[in-house]
Design an enzyme around this catalytic site. Structure first.
Site, PDB file in Angstrom:
ATOM      1  N   LYS A 230     -19.488  18.382  33.120  1.00 25.64           N
ATOM      2  CA  LYS A 230     -18.886  19.004  31.947  1.00 25.64           C
ATOM      3  C   LYS A 230     -18.910  20.514  32.141  1.00 25.64           C
ATOM      4  O   LYS A 230     -19.975  21.119  32.253  1.00 25.64           O
ATOM      5  CB  LYS A 230     -19.672  18.614  30.697  1.00 25.64           C
TER       6      LYS A 230
ATOM      7  N   ARG B 237     -22.045  28.517  25.890  1.00 23.96           N
ATOM      8  CA  ARG B 237     -22.767  27.376  26.459  1.00 23.96           C
ATOM      9  C   ARG B 237     -22.917  27.469  27.985  1.00 23.96           C
ATOM     10  O   ARG B 237     -23.180  26.491  28.651  1.00 23.96           O
ATOM     11  CB  ARG B 237     -22.028  26.079  26.111  1.00 23.96           C
TER      12      ARG B 237
ATOM     13  N   CYS C 147     -24.791  19.994  19.043  1.00 29.98           N
ATOM     14  CA  CYS C 147     -24.071  21.183  18.551  1.00 29.98           C
ATOM     15  C   CYS C 147     -23.473  20.971  17.160  1.00 29.98           C
ATOM     16  O   CYS C 147     -23.360  21.911  16.387  1.00 29.98           O
ATOM     17  CB  CYS C 147     -23.026  21.637  19.556  1.00 29.98           C
TER      18      CYS C 147
ATOM     19  N   LYS D 117     -14.919  16.456  32.608  1.00 26.43           N
ATOM     20  CA  LYS D 117     -14.383  17.060  31.406  1.00 26.43           C
ATOM     21  C   LYS D 117     -14.305  18.567  31.552  1.00 26.43           C
ATOM     22  O   LYS D 117     -15.305  19.145  31.974  1.00 26.43           O
ATOM     23  CB  LYS D 117     -15.320  16.686  30.248  1.00 26.43           C
TER      24      LYS D 117
HETATM   25  C1  PBG Z   1     -20.264  18.211  22.208  1.00 25.37           C
HETATM   26  C2  PBG Z   1     -18.889  18.020  22.727  1.00 25.37           C
HETATM   27  C3  PBG Z   1     -17.852  18.944  22.883  1.00 25.37           C
HETATM   28  C4  PBG Z   1     -16.728  18.210  23.258  1.00 25.37           C
HETATM   29  C5  PBG Z   1     -17.122  16.885  23.347  1.00 25.37           C
HETATM   30  N1  PBG Z   1     -18.470  16.787  23.040  1.00 25.37           N
HETATM   31  C6  PBG Z   1     -17.778  20.391  22.634  1.00 25.37           C
HETATM   32  C7  PBG Z   1     -18.523  21.382  23.385  1.00 25.37           C
HETATM   33  O1  PBG Z   1     -19.202  21.099  24.373  1.00 25.37           O
HETATM   34  O2  PBG Z   1     -18.453  22.521  22.958  1.00 25.37           O
HETATM   35  C8  PBG Z   1     -15.357  18.765  23.488  1.00 25.37           C
HETATM   36  C9  PBG Z   1     -14.239  17.807  23.352  1.00 25.37           C
HETATM   37  C10 PBG Z   1     -12.900  18.420  23.197  1.00 25.37           C
HETATM   38  O3  PBG Z   1     -12.696  19.636  23.364  1.00 25.37           O
HETATM   39  O4  PBG Z   1     -11.975  17.649  22.903  1.00 25.37           O
HETATM   40  N2  PBG Z   1     -21.127  18.891  22.988  1.00 25.37           N
END
Ligand code: PBG
Length: 328
Positions: A195, A217, A122, A248
């Site tokens: 995630k 997403r 991304c 996460k």
């Molecule tokens: C990349 C990624 C993201 C985060 C970590 N790796 C953003 C997303 O998925 O949009 C978020 C980390 C945070 O909010 O501190 N894909």
């Protein structure tokens, strides 16, 4: 036995007694500091929605990591914002890519530091989605090929741990195979297995300049309503060879973390994400909460729920408090 024979307040009467029976401890050993690498020299550009967080050029990444290491934070996770983006995110697997350069500099200048490399697209694609597009959605299997390329390139540049955060199906297996084929069988994979498609990533997208240009997403990250599906995600990644799993965001998903802890014995990580950090900072700025106290309480809660390690923007603050003898 019950009251009055049993009085649970007996152990709560002094700091020393409370410490004696404390079940969960925080240590800087468990904390991972996220860092954002940008091109240039001498750059330390503050991220508006994340006080204390910066986009750093490689020299500043090294300086920051050196300070953090001296404070007890021995692990960092790196994100990169490239010079230019394209449809497929090819800057992410360039030998001369921004994270590759940061990795080489850290290896040379901060010996002993553990460097985790986030693997995703991304930040590198012009459209801000986490892979190759097919129409308006991300093409899973085409993205796997590129993820493997990116992972190998990052490991060759010195990443000690590869952490895929893209949420494509089958990526752990694809990355494992590619690493092994490249002679990197000893490089572990920390999978962002669970995630969620979360609004709590908002401030990160400012830091990483990675907001999707259209849509969201939800077709690849998980539905926040799903707990059982989280267990399937975790099981698949373990089968594919993940060495460590991540949940996460952290605080809104402690139930998931606790469930994973019960079921599996591999190390677990939790990402205390940008929005969680920003909320604490914003409330503290208004004088509505005691930042140190609420931040430390959050980290202890994440550990108690089952995380071995925590990725958090507050890592250095927590390390400093612990060094100063923080006890609640
Ligand atoms: C990349 C990624 C993201 C985060 C970590 N790796 C953003 C997303 O998925 O949009 C978020 C980390 C945070 O909010 O501190 N894909």
């Amino acid at each position: 036995m019950s009251f009055p024979a049993t009085r649970l307040r007996r152990f709560r009467q002094s700091p020393a007694l409370r410490r004696l029976v404390r079940e969960t401890r925080l240590s800087p050993d468990n904390l991972v500091l996220p860092l954002f690498a940008v091109p240039g020299e001498g750059v330390a550009k503050p991220v508006g929605s994340m006080p204390g967080v910066f986009q750093h050029s490689v020299d500043q990444i090294v300086a920051t990591a050196r300070l953090a290491f001296a404070e007890g934070i021995r692990t960092v996770i790196l994100f990169g914002i490239p010079d230019h983006k394209d449809e497929i995110g090819s800057a992410s697997w360039s030998d001369d890519g921004i994270v590759q350069r940061a990795l080489r500099a850290l290896t040379a200048e901060v010996p002993g530091l553990v460097k985790i490399a986030d693997v995703c697209f991304c930040e590198y694609t012009s459209h801000g989605h986490c892979g190759v597009l097919k129409g308006h959605t991300v093409d899973n299997d085409a993205t796997l090929v590129n993820l493997a390329r990116q992972a190998v390139s990052l490991a060759q540049a010195g990443a000690d741990v590869i952490a895929p955060s893209d949420m494509m199906d089958g990526r752990v297996g694809a990355i494992r195979q590619a690493l092994d084929a490249a002679g990197l069988a000893d490089t572990p994979i920390l999978s962002y297995a669970v995630k969620f498609a979360s609004g709590f990533y908002g401030p990160f997208r400012e830091a990483a300049e990675s907001a999707p240009a259209f849509g969201d997403r939800r077709s690849y990250q998980m539905d926040p309503a799903n707990g059982r599906e989280a267990l399937r995600e975790a099981a698949l990644d373990i089968e594919e060879g993940a060495d460590m799993l991540m949940v996460k965001p952290a605080l809104p998903y402690l139930d998931i973390l606790a469930e994973l802890r019960k079921r599996w014995d591999l190390p677990l990580a939790a990402y205390h994400v940008s929005g969680e950090y920003a909320m604490l900072k914003a409330a503290a700025e208004r004088g509505w909460i005691d930042y140190d106290r609420v931040m430390m309480e959050s980290l202890v809660a994440i550990r108690r729920a089952g995380a071995d390690l925590i990725l958090t923007y507050a890592a250095r603050e927590a390390a400093k408090l612990l060094a100063a003898g923080w006890v609640e």
